[in-house]
Design a protein around this motif. Structure first.
Motif, PDB file in Angstrom:
ATOM      1  N   PHE A   1       0.745  -1.122   0.009  1.00  0.00           N
ATOM      2  CA  PHE A   1      -0.191  -0.001  -0.095  1.00  0.00           C
ATOM      3  C   PHE A   1       0.753   1.231  -0.108  1.00  0.00           C
ATOM      4  N   ASN A   2       0.451   2.262  -0.869  1.00  0.00           N
ATOM      5  CA  ASN A   2       1.169   3.579  -0.995  1.00  0.00           C
ATOM      6  C   ASN A   2      -0.150   4.349  -0.299  1.00  0.00           C
ATOM      7  N   VAL A   3       0.454   5.417   0.505  1.00  0.00           N
ATOM      8  CA  VAL A   3      -0.782   6.189   1.085  1.00  0.00           C
ATOM      9  C   VAL A   3      -0.390   7.627   1.080  1.00  0.00           C
ATOM     10  N   TYR A   4      -1.465   8.625   0.465  1.00  0.00           N
ATOM     11  CA  TYR A   4      -1.131   9.738   0.192  1.00  0.00           C
ATOM     12  C   TYR A   4      -2.170  10.768   1.023  1.00  0.00           C
ATOM     13  N   GLY A   5      -1.879  11.772   1.398  1.00  0.00           N
ATOM     14  CA  GLY A   5      -2.703  12.875   2.127  1.00  0.00           C
ATOM     15  C   GLY A   5      -2.133  14.113   2.208  1.00  0.00           C
TER      16      GLY A   5
END
Length: 445
Positions: A174-178
């Motif tokens: 998983f790659n998570v952006y915010g």
């Protein structure tokens, strides 16, 4: 099928453009781009948690894959709805959920300044002007209190969402952006995961430092994930609170070398002050932690490729080894270029400030002399100053000439470093032209 860009191929500017997509409206199956490059497809349409206001997209590389066959998933956590974005009942509810349930409660817990301001406002609302002082003190104490913090509901909802997606895609990394509130959601979801080994990378932009809100277990998880969480902060943006020198944080804190946006604070917050090199790498402040953090970002993707190649068995081929060496050279060439440009720019700015200070000092000397010797003429004052060596030549011209010389040397150093980087990149391009296998690795063909 359209050719897509792989996650480990994205440069800093393309990562920022991908993070920006969290604010766009997509439907299930829509194509998502990182800048001008096709990145993937919306596999899970916008999730809007009605209780907390949490909103997120899930993106997969292709359409129609069996869930168990998906190897890479990207989650975009959406930031807050701004006052300017209120144009319907739904957006007004979003604004209320984002700010009053999450942003403000988080801010007053992570920053004494924000705690004092919010506490003062609350005191005024409950007790009138007399309650401002007491409320401000209570707000500051609340921020500095070491007891467990109240977790905003969107943080919890974001963690649940990530866990749900990990269960739905059991073999995926998983790659998570915010961004903004989405940054806090991304930080918290990663720190609260039950499967840290499945977190490939977290890119958080312009959000407050939530380390104080984490419990001891979450802090340990965040510590173990430090080299996979990258927290970008613009010091000219008012939103990223709590990143004082030495403060514990989630992941690597990378201070961007920003400019002041001409469009105002809102644009500053929306990446408006970010500066990128011609090759798309973000310029970072010339401090140890930020430079190390940016090195970690770029080497992380290269190591991901190395691990992927190593899983095929039988060791690396000669072409793979050459590619990895060339890719590593490209990474460090970019770092040389970025660091030189940012560092020398900072030096030039200090020199300009020095020249201005010299000129101001000369004017201060003249002004003070006029005040102390008001009965003398300008000529007599200049003569008296010259007798003690306080001349324009001694106070300004000579020091300024030395600073100008330093500026010329700094420019030459910058030029030399850029030339080195250019030569390295040119060598890699020549290698790609002469070796089709190596060129194929660079394009993931």
């Amino acid at each position: 099928m359209k050719k897509r860009v792989f996650f480990d191929e994205l440069n800093d500017k393309e990562n920022q453009k991908l993070a920006l997509q969290e604010y766009y409206k997509y439907k299930n199956g829509d194509e998502v781009k990182a800048g001008n490059k096709m990145f993937g497809y919306v596999a899970e349409p916008l999730k809007n948690d009605e209780d907390s206001g949490m909103q997120a997209y899930t993106i997969t590389p292709t359409k129609g894959q069996k869930l168990a066959d998906v190897k890479e998933v990207t989650i975009l956590f959406r930031g807050s709805t701004s006052p300017a974005g209120i144009n319907s009942v739904a957006s007004a509810i979003d604004f209320f959920n984002d700010w009053f349930k999450n942003d403000l409660p988080a801010a007053e817990q992570v920053s004494p300044l924000a705690g004092g301001i919010i506490g003062g406002v609350e005191g005024a609302l409950s007790s009138g002007p007399a309650g401002i002082g007491v409320g401000a003190v209570n707000g500051i104490r609340k921020s500095e209190d070491k007891s467990p913090k109240a977790v905003p509901p969107q943080f919890t909802a974001s963690s649940k969402y990530l866990k749900k997606m990990m269960k739905r895609y059991p073999d995926a990394k998983f790659n998570v952006y915010g961004h903004s509130l989405g940054s806090m959601n991304a930080q918290y979801a990663a720190a609260d995961t039950d499967h840290p080994n499945r977190i490939n990378k977290v890119l958080a932009y312009e959000g407050p430092n939530i380390h104080k809100i984490l419990n001891s277990k979450q802090r340990e998880t965040a510590k173990g994930l430090k080299d996979r969480i990258f927290n970008y902060v613009d010091s000219k943006d008012l939103v990223p609170l709590g990143y004082s020198t030495g403060a514990a944080a989630v992941g690597w804190v990378i201070h961007v070398f920003s400019k002041k946006s001409k469009k105002g604070l809102g644009d500053q917050h929306m990446w408006g002050g970010y500066q990128f090199t011609a090759s798309g790498e973000v310029k970072v402040e010339f401090d140890d932690a930020s430079v190390k953090g940016e090195v970690k970002v770029r080497m992380h993707d290269l190591m991901s490729q190395y691990r992927s190649m190593s899983q095929t068995g039988g060791g690396l081929s000669s072409g793979e080894r050459i590619y990895l060496d060339a890719a590593q050279a490209t990474v460090f060439a970019g770092l040389i270029e970025t660091t030189a440009e940012t560092g020398i720019t900072a030096i030039k700015q200090d020199i300009r400030k020095g020249v201005t200070s010299l000129q101001d000092n000369q004017e201060d000397v003249k002004r003070l002399s006029r005040q102390l010797a008001g009965h003398l003429t300008e000529g007599e004052i200049s003569g008296a100053l010259a007798e003690v060596g306080a001349t324009q030549y001694r106070l300004v011209t000579v020091p300024q000439a030395k600073l100008d010389h330093l500026k010329t040397q700094a420019s030459q150093i910058e030029s030399d470093y850029k030339q080195i980087a250019k030569q390295v990149k040119s060598g890699v391009e020549q290698l790609k032209d002469s070796d089709r296998q190596v060129a194929g690795y660079f394009s993931h063909e």
